[in-house]
Design an enzyme around this catalytic site. Structure first.
Site, mmCIF file in Angstrom:
data_model
loop_
_atom_site.group_PDB
_atom_site.id
_atom_site.type_symbol
_atom_site.label_atom_id
_atom_site.label_comp_id
_atom_site.label_asym_id
_atom_site.label_seq_id
_atom_site.Cartn_x
_atom_site.Cartn_y
_atom_site.Cartn_z
ATOM 1 N N HIS A 173 0.821 -1.212 0.000
ATOM 2 C CA HIS A 173 0.000 0.000 0.000
ATOM 3 C C HIS A 173 0.850 1.255 0.000
ATOM 4 O O HIS A 173 2.054 1.215 0.222
ATOM 5 C CB HIS A 173 -0.961 -0.007 1.200
ATOM 6 C CG HIS A 173 -0.299 0.021 2.537
ATOM 7 N ND1 HIS A 173 0.215 1.165 3.106
ATOM 8 C CD2 HIS A 173 -0.083 -0.964 3.442
ATOM 9 C CE1 HIS A 173 0.707 0.891 4.301
ATOM 10 N NE2 HIS A 173 0.555 -0.402 4.523
ATOM 11 N N CYS A 211 3.075 -4.733 6.761
ATOM 12 C CA CYS A 211 2.751 -4.461 5.360
ATOM 13 C C CYS A 211 3.951 -3.883 4.616
ATOM 14 O O CYS A 211 4.908 -3.411 5.210
ATOM 15 C CB CYS A 211 1.584 -3.492 5.271
ATOM 16 S SG CYS A 211 0.016 -4.211 5.828
#
Length: 193
Positions: free
Chosen positions: A153, A169
């Site tokens: 992301h 992440c």
């Protein structure tokens, strides 16, 4: 199966073909360039056993590689998970979202209740937008059809690119994740070593 012996950062980084253009690099990240890390997307050579359309991530060198054709890839600088929180293995991008909403996992709230106090004892979900930690785009990683809760992301914290700062992440600068988002379809294979 890809393993650390057959895939090294040196093999990927060797042979830069051309620098990509048109990508903004925030001033906070430019300082890291002087130390050898360059988050700017670049076209690089890659070993021939990697197939076009695959994503390979090397957390120790803070780079993500999207294989564009045999022996060629686009390399992006990334931020990765803190020690003990990093994702490794294989996954598939099963969902994609522009300006995604976000809620920390229960584990994240338990680890840092002060940081996530607005999410304690409720079902609040932060809407997408510039203040959202997932940034401009999110690619959702699944294994065997099950959400891993790990994402590739964007970020509203550009200083974290080139470091181990996330809850697991893979973070990218917003301009870079928008570029990657446009290149990869749902079903793309991702390997994190």
């Amino acid at each position: 199966m890809i393993n650390r012996r057959t895939f090294t950062a040196n093999a990927l980084a060797a042979g830069t073909v051309a620098a990509a253009s048109g990508f903004a690099v925030p001033a906070q990240v430019q300082a890291a360039n002087e130390e050898g890390f360059d988050p700017t997307p670049q076209f690089v050579r890659i070993k021939k056993q990697f197939e076009p359309g695959e994503i390979l991530i090397l957390p120790q060198s803070y780079y993500l590689y999207f294989v564009t054709e045999k022996r060629k890839a686009v390399r992006y600088g990334v931020g990765v998970g803190k020690a003990g929180l990093e994702f490794t293995g294989e996954a598939v991008i099963q969902r994609k979202r522009e300006w995604p909403s976000w809620r920390p996992t229960a584990e994240m709230i338990d680890r840092s209740p002060g940081s996530y106090s607005r999410f304690v004892d409720n079902r609040y979900v932060q809407p997408g937008g510039p203040e959202n930690p997932l940034g401009a785009r999110a690619l959702y990683l699944y294994q065997n059809g099950i959400d891993t809760y790990f994402r590739i992301h964007g970020t509203n914290q550009p200083k974290t690119i080139g470091s181990s700062a996330s809850n697991g992440c893979i973070r990218m600068l917003n301009d870079h994740v928008v570029d990657l988002y446009e290149r990869v379809p749902v079903g793309t294979r991702v390997t994190v070593l």
